[in-house]
Design a protein around this motif. Structure first.
Motif, mmCIF file in Angstrom:
data_model
loop_
_atom_site.group_PDB
_atom_site.id
_atom_site.type_symbol
_atom_site.label_atom_id
_atom_site.label_comp_id
_atom_site.label_asym_id
_atom_site.label_seq_id
_atom_site.Cartn_x
_atom_site.Cartn_y
_atom_site.Cartn_z
ATOM 1 N N ALA A 1 0.834 -1.204 0.000
ATOM 2 C CA ALA A 1 0.000 0.000 0.000
ATOM 3 C C ALA A 1 0.870 1.256 0.000
ATOM 4 N N PHE A 2 1.969 1.219 0.769
ATOM 5 C CA PHE A 2 2.848 2.395 0.786
ATOM 6 C C PHE A 2 3.579 2.544 -0.542
ATOM 7 N N ASP A 3 3.895 1.419 -1.190
ATOM 8 C CA ASP A 3 4.540 1.487 -2.503
ATOM 9 C C ASP A 3 3.681 2.257 -3.497
ATOM 10 N N ILE A 4 2.371 2.067 -3.424
ATOM 11 C CA ILE A 4 1.457 2.800 -4.308
ATOM 12 C C ILE A 4 1.494 4.293 -3.981
ATOM 13 N N LEU A 5 1.479 4.631 -2.693
ATOM 14 C CA LEU A 5 1.562 6.047 -2.297
ATOM 15 C C LEU A 5 2.864 6.671 -2.777
ATOM 16 N N LEU A 6 3.944 5.936 -2.636
ATOM 17 C CA LEU A 6 5.245 6.429 -3.088
ATOM 18 C C LEU A 6 5.215 6.672 -4.590
ATOM 19 N N ASP A 7 4.671 5.720 -5.335
ATOM 20 C CA ASP A 7 4.577 5.887 -6.794
ATOM 21 C C ASP A 7 3.747 7.114 -7.167
ATOM 22 N N ARG A 8 2.686 7.366 -6.412
ATOM 23 C CA ARG A 8 1.813 8.505 -6.718
ATOM 24 C C ARG A 8 2.502 9.849 -6.527
ATOM 25 N N TYR A 9 3.347 9.944 -5.501
ATOM 26 C CA TYR A 9 3.814 11.267 -5.107
ATOM 27 C C TYR A 9 5.322 11.503 -5.177
ATOM 28 N N GLU A 10 6.102 10.477 -5.466
ATOM 29 C CA GLU A 10 7.547 10.676 -5.423
ATOM 30 C C GLU A 10 8.018 11.733 -6.418
ATOM 31 N N GLU A 11 7.478 11.748 -7.616
ATOM 32 C CA GLU A 11 7.928 12.716 -8.614
ATOM 33 C C GLU A 11 7.583 14.152 -8.213
ATOM 34 N N LYS A 12 6.354 14.362 -7.743
ATOM 35 C CA LYS A 12 5.942 15.714 -7.356
ATOM 36 C C LYS A 12 6.737 16.207 -6.143
ATOM 37 N N ILE A 13 6.916 15.340 -5.159
ATOM 38 C CA ILE A 13 7.630 15.755 -3.946
ATOM 39 C C ILE A 13 9.099 16.000 -4.263
ATOM 40 N N PHE A 14 9.711 15.101 -5.012
ATOM 41 C CA PHE A 14 11.124 15.305 -5.345
ATOM 42 C C PHE A 14 11.300 16.564 -6.189
ATOM 43 N N SER A 15 10.414 16.782 -7.165
ATOM 44 C CA SER A 15 10.513 17.982 -8.009
ATOM 45 C C SER A 15 10.436 19.248 -7.163
ATOM 46 N N TYR A 16 9.515 19.255 -6.206
ATOM 47 C CA TYR A 16 9.382 20.414 -5.324
ATOM 48 C C TYR A 16 10.668 20.647 -4.541
ATOM 49 N N ILE A 17 11.197 19.584 -3.950
ATOM 50 C CA ILE A 17 12.420 19.710 -3.147
ATOM 51 C C ILE A 17 13.577 20.201 -4.017
ATOM 52 N N PHE A 18 13.767 19.562 -5.148
ATOM 53 C CA PHE A 18 14.886 19.929 -6.029
ATOM 54 C C PHE A 18 14.731 21.358 -6.530
ATOM 55 N N PHE A 19 13.508 21.742 -6.849
ATOM 56 C CA PHE A 19 13.254 23.094 -7.335
ATOM 57 C C PHE A 19 13.716 24.145 -6.330
ATOM 58 N N VAL A 20 13.537 23.844 -5.058
ATOM 59 C CA VAL A 20 13.911 24.804 -4.022
ATOM 60 C C VAL A 20 15.402 24.737 -3.693
ATOM 61 N N VAL A 21 15.947 23.529 -3.524
ATOM 62 C CA VAL A 21 17.337 23.428 -3.050
ATOM 63 C C VAL A 21 18.360 23.452 -4.172
ATOM 64 N N ARG A 22 17.977 23.073 -5.378
ATOM 65 C CA ARG A 22 18.855 23.122 -6.553
ATOM 66 C C ARG A 22 20.145 22.322 -6.397
ATOM 67 N N ASN A 23 20.071 21.209 -5.694
ATOM 68 C CA ASN A 23 21.245 20.354 -5.512
ATOM 69 C C ASN A 23 20.747 18.914 -5.444
ATOM 70 N N GLN A 24 21.222 18.084 -6.362
ATOM 71 C CA GLN A 24 20.732 16.704 -6.465
ATOM 72 C C GLN A 24 20.931 15.917 -5.173
ATOM 73 N N ASP A 25 22.143 15.988 -4.598
ATOM 74 C CA ASP A 25 22.427 15.217 -3.387
ATOM 75 C C ASP A 25 21.567 15.673 -2.215
ATOM 76 N N VAL A 26 21.458 16.982 -2.053
ATOM 77 C CA VAL A 26 20.636 17.521 -0.963
ATOM 78 C C VAL A 26 19.171 17.141 -1.182
ATOM 79 N N ALA A 27 18.711 17.261 -2.421
ATOM 80 C CA ALA A 27 17.321 16.902 -2.733
ATOM 81 C C ALA A 27 17.069 15.427 -2.441
#
Length: 197
Positions: A23-49
């Motif tokens: 069940a959590f795998d499905i949640l991860l699939d749903r939101y990983e791209e949006k959450i990671f994009s948001y984080i990366f957009f703000v921090v601008r560093n792959q490792d930190v993101a």
């Protein structure tokens, strides 16, 4: 597992809390791209993101497993709030190394997004406009950039944005308005037409 794909976030959270890891795998699939994009957009560093992304989901896992998840109907906003708080913590710790402006940045990329559905040419123009705006967005204050990203990339409501960022709805709306105004001023100053000629 395929049957899980049609379940709501809340149903999946409940199943995961009961011990069903799929069940959590499905949640991860749903939101990983949006959450990671948001984080990366703000921090601008792959490792930190990557680090903040992993910590976001670890906090989500722990909270759900401990039975403390109480955000019915707002799973994405809840994840984004966790990421937002971790980003703030990161910038507080790395304040001396922070190359971003002291103000928060906001961004108004998709001001005319609804106009770009018609045909291939319109889509190409829209993509070019977004590329042009992304360049300008880097010069906006952090708070404006963040609000616009949540609104247009994550499709969050202003109420959700206000909750995540800890400000009033009016403040979130104001930040979006100033982001639009600042982008327009920068576009005029740089003689950027925000379209393919």
């Amino acid at each position: 597992m395929k049957s899980f794909a049609n379940l709501t976030d809340e149903m999946l959270v409940k199943l995961y809390a009961e011990g069903n890891n799929a069940a959590f795998d499905i949640l991860l699939d749903r939101y990983e791209e949006k959450i990671f994009s948001y984080i990366f957009f703000v921090v601008r560093n792959q490792d930190v993101a990557d680090d903040i992304f992993q910590e976001t989901f670890m906090k989500a896992v722990v909270t759900i497993q401990q039975g403390r998840y109480m955000e019915n109907g707002k799973f994405q906003a809840w994840l984004t709030r966790i990421a937002h708080n971790l980003i703030i913590d990161f910038f507080r710790q790395a304040r001396n190394e922070n190359s971003m402006s002291n103000e928060e940045a906001g961004y108004d990329l998709f001001n005319d997004m609804r106009l770009s559905e018609a045909n291939v040419e319109t889509k190409i123009v829209h993509e070019q406009v977004l590329d042009d705006v992304k360049i300008l967005v880097e010069h906006l204050p952090q708070n404006q950039k963040e609000v616009a990203f949540m609104r247009y990339y994550q499709e969050l409501s202003f109420k959700e944005i206000a909750e995540i960022t800890g400000v009033s709805i009016n403040t979130a709306l104001g930040r979006m308005r100033y982001a639009l105004l600042n982008l327009r001023k920068m576009a005029v100053k740089k003689e950027l037409h925000l379209a393919i000629s």
